[in-house]
Design a protein around this motif. Structure first.
Motif, PDB file in Angstrom:
ATOM      1  N   GLY A  71      -4.409  -4.513 -13.483  1.00  0.00           N
ATOM      2  CA  GLY A  71      -4.469  -3.162 -12.958  1.00  0.00           C
ATOM      3  C   GLY A  71      -3.125  -2.671 -12.477  1.00  0.00           C
ATOM      4  N   SER A  72      -3.067  -1.370 -12.160  1.00  0.00           N
ATOM      5  CA  SER A  72      -1.805  -0.720 -11.835  1.00  0.00           C
ATOM      6  C   SER A  72      -1.542  -0.581 -10.346  1.00  0.00           C
ATOM      7  N   SER A  73      -2.444  -1.030  -9.491  1.00  0.00           N
ATOM      8  CA  SER A  73      -2.226  -0.922  -8.054  1.00  0.00           C
ATOM      9  C   SER A  73      -1.219  -1.971  -7.600  1.00  0.00           C
ATOM     10  N   TYR A  74      -0.265  -1.550  -6.763  1.00  0.00           N
ATOM     11  CA  TYR A  74       0.724  -2.498  -6.255  1.00  0.00           C
ATOM     12  C   TYR A  74       0.127  -3.471  -5.241  1.00  0.00           C
ATOM     13  N   ARG A  75      -1.050  -3.181  -4.758  1.00  0.00           N
ATOM     14  CA  ARG A  75      -1.766  -4.161  -3.931  1.00  0.00           C
ATOM     15  C   ARG A  75      -2.101  -5.404  -4.742  1.00  0.00           C
ATOM     16  N   VAL A  76      -2.175  -5.245  -6.066  1.00  0.00           N
ATOM     17  CA  VAL A  76      -2.441  -6.365  -6.971  1.00  0.00           C
ATOM     18  C   VAL A  76      -1.154  -6.861  -7.621  1.00  0.00           C
ATOM     19  N   ILE A  77      -0.330  -5.914  -8.074  1.00  0.00           N
ATOM     20  CA  ILE A  77       0.856  -6.275  -8.852  1.00  0.00           C
ATOM     21  C   ILE A  77       1.803  -7.162  -8.059  1.00  0.00           C
ATOM     22  N   LEU A 124       0.348  12.255   4.293  1.00  0.00           N
ATOM     23  CA  LEU A 124      -0.417  11.110   4.794  1.00  0.00           C
ATOM     24  C   LEU A 124       0.315  10.374   5.913  1.00  0.00           C
ATOM     25  N   GLY A 125       1.433  10.944   6.364  1.00  0.00           N
ATOM     26  CA  GLY A 125       2.152  10.358   7.489  1.00  0.00           C
ATOM     27  C   GLY A 125       3.188   9.327   7.119  1.00  0.00           C
ATOM     28  N   LEU A 126       3.551   9.230   5.830  1.00  0.00           N
ATOM     29  CA  LEU A 126       4.536   8.253   5.378  1.00  0.00           C
ATOM     30  C   LEU A 126       5.912   8.908   5.290  1.00  0.00           C
ATOM     31  N   HIS A 127       6.949   8.150   5.598  1.00  0.00           N
ATOM     32  CA  HIS A 127       8.327   8.604   5.453  1.00  0.00           C
ATOM     33  C   HIS A 127       8.890   8.013   4.156  1.00  0.00           C
ATOM     34  N   PRO A 128       8.867   8.782   3.053  1.00  0.00           N
ATOM     35  CA  PRO A 128       9.222   8.217   1.738  1.00  0.00           C
ATOM     36  C   PRO A 128      10.610   7.592   1.683  1.00  0.00           C
ATOM     37  N   ARG A 158       0.824  -1.207   0.000  1.00  0.00           N
ATOM     38  CA  ARG A 158       0.000   0.000   0.000  1.00  0.00           C
ATOM     39  C   ARG A 158       0.860   1.259   0.000  1.00  0.00           C
ATOM     40  N   GLU A 159       1.998   1.203   0.699  1.00  0.00           N
ATOM     41  CA  GLU A 159       2.901   2.351   0.710  1.00  0.00           C
ATOM     42  C   GLU A 159       3.434   2.659  -0.685  1.00  0.00           C
ATOM     43  N   LEU A 160       3.617   1.625  -1.514  1.00  0.00           N
ATOM     44  CA  LEU A 160       4.064   1.863  -2.882  1.00  0.00           C
ATOM     45  C   LEU A 160       3.014   2.602  -3.689  1.00  0.00           C
ATOM     46  N   ASP A 161       1.741   2.307  -3.450  1.00  0.00           N
ATOM     47  CA  ASP A 161       0.675   3.056  -4.110  1.00  0.00           C
ATOM     48  C   ASP A 161       0.699   4.520  -3.683  1.00  0.00           C
ATOM     49  N   VAL A 162       1.011   4.769  -2.416  1.00  0.00           N
ATOM     50  CA  VAL A 162       1.096   6.150  -1.934  1.00  0.00           C
ATOM     51  C   VAL A 162       2.303   6.855  -2.529  1.00  0.00           C
TER      52      VAL A 162
END
Length: 359
Positions: free
Chosen positions: A299-305, A254-258, A239-243
């Motif tokens: 699809g292009s979401s990393y949740r799937v890929i 969104l509170g993520l440390h890239p 999910r972080e990859l999608d962000v």
């Protein structure tokens, strides 16, 4: 007509659909049965499937195979197929992860120089350590994947720094060119080691072309802990990859440390690549063929890929190994040659479709 009062609907990225999960598991099962059934001695797929089910505790089926054929299934072919599933899944998962981390559709362990770095480290470790057991690369010690991990991290760092030398973040084209340059540099060092230690590390030459030959379950057990760690870390951060795909500023809001997330994912993907390379040699293009195919279909979401790349990557390499074993029977074509023949045209196709990005 006025819209009724209430909160605006929030768009959510598509998750992993059950049909794709079933398709991935089915592909793995087909590759497993086909890989064990086909070879110099062909075995009935139905009997092979029954014998594989007998490995499940509490299941007792009459497969109709002789003791010799059962030994071929459980001691020779099954370890090789399982190793192919692990390595193919790791390379495809690492490829999808690198593409998300670098936001680069052409990122791949092979093209970024990661495989070359791991290969140089393994060659150096074998040259200094005297080679594998009985003059082969089967039965390598646990330190070999660790050496490959160090080499892969060095390579991806060199590629990233060189690719970003022209600015804050290098373009996809610059990153790939940097990977080619780093790969050439590391391959030159590996060639020098091979020439200086030709007598003691002769088996490395066949390993450079990629192979899935095993001496039982040892290589599978060697790769398994690294594969498990890589898979858990990468899938937990899908999910972080999608962000990250929407940009660093949005990710921070969104509170993520890239940067911390990137470093963690690069380390995990490099560890998986290193484990795969240390066990099977340099097998290219799996990390670009499989994630792109999944992206086009699901699809292009990393949740799937990422989870689909893990499953379809394993199935792809196991089936490719069947081609390598049977295409020129009774001799065997190095699996790295087969993946290169498939991956070269595929890479050209991806390069053409991504031409708008490469500016």
């Amino acid at each position: 007509m006025a819209r009724p009062p209430g909160p605006l609907p929030v768009a959510r990225p598509a998750g992993l659909r059950k049909r794709w999960l079933v398709a991935g598991l089915f592909a793995v099962l087909v590759a497993l049965v086909a890989g064990v059934s086909l070879g110099p001695v062909s075995l009935p797929p139905g009997s092979v499937a029954a014998e594989l089910l007998n490995l499940v505790p509490g299941v007792h089926l009459d497969s109709g195979l002789t003791e010799r054929e059962i030994a071929i299934v459980t001691e020779l072919r099954l370890p090789r197929v399982v190793l192919g599933l692990l390595v193919g899944g790791l390379l495809a998962l690492a490829g999808g992860c690198y593409q998300g981390v670098f936001r680069n559709p052409l990122a791949d362990p092979y093209l970024l120089g990661v495989a070359a770095g791991a290969g140089l480290a393994v060659t150096a470790a074998i040259a200094l350590g005297g080679g594998g057991r009985q003059g082969t690369l089967s039965g390598l010690p646990m330190t070999i994947p660790l050496a490959a991990f160090a080499g892969s991290l060095l390579a991806v760092t060199m590629t990233y720094v060189l690719g970003a030398a022209g600015g804050r973040r290098g373009s996809p084209a610059m990153l790939i060119l940097a990977g080619v340059a780093v790969s050439a540099f590391l391959s030159a060092g590996q060639t020098y080691l091979l020439q200086r230690n030709a007598d003691s590390i002769q088996p490395v030459y066949s390993w450079l072309l990629g192979r899935l030959a095993t001496a039982g379950w040892h290589d599978v057990l060697l790769v398994l802990p690294y594969a498990a760690l890589t898979t858990v870390v990468v899938l937990l951060h899908r999910r972080e990859l999608d962000v990250l795909a929407v940009g660093d500023d949005e990710a921070r809001s969104l509170g993520l440390h890239p940067q911390r997330t990137r470093y963690l994912l690069i380390a995990a993907a490099s560890l998986g690549t290193a484990a795969a390379v240390s066990a099977t040699g340099l097998i290219g293009f799996v990390g670009i063929i499989v994630p792109h195919t999944v992206r086009l279909l699901a699809g292009s979401s990393y949740r799937v890929i990422l989870p689909m790349s893990l499953l379809f990557g394993g199935a792809f390499l196991a089936l490719t190994d069947v081609v390598a074993r049977t295409a020129a029977a009774p001799s065997e074509v190095p699996i790295g040659v087969v993946t290169a023949l498939l991956g070269g045209p595929f890479f050209v196709l991806v390069l053409r479709t991504a031409r708008r990005v490469l500016t």
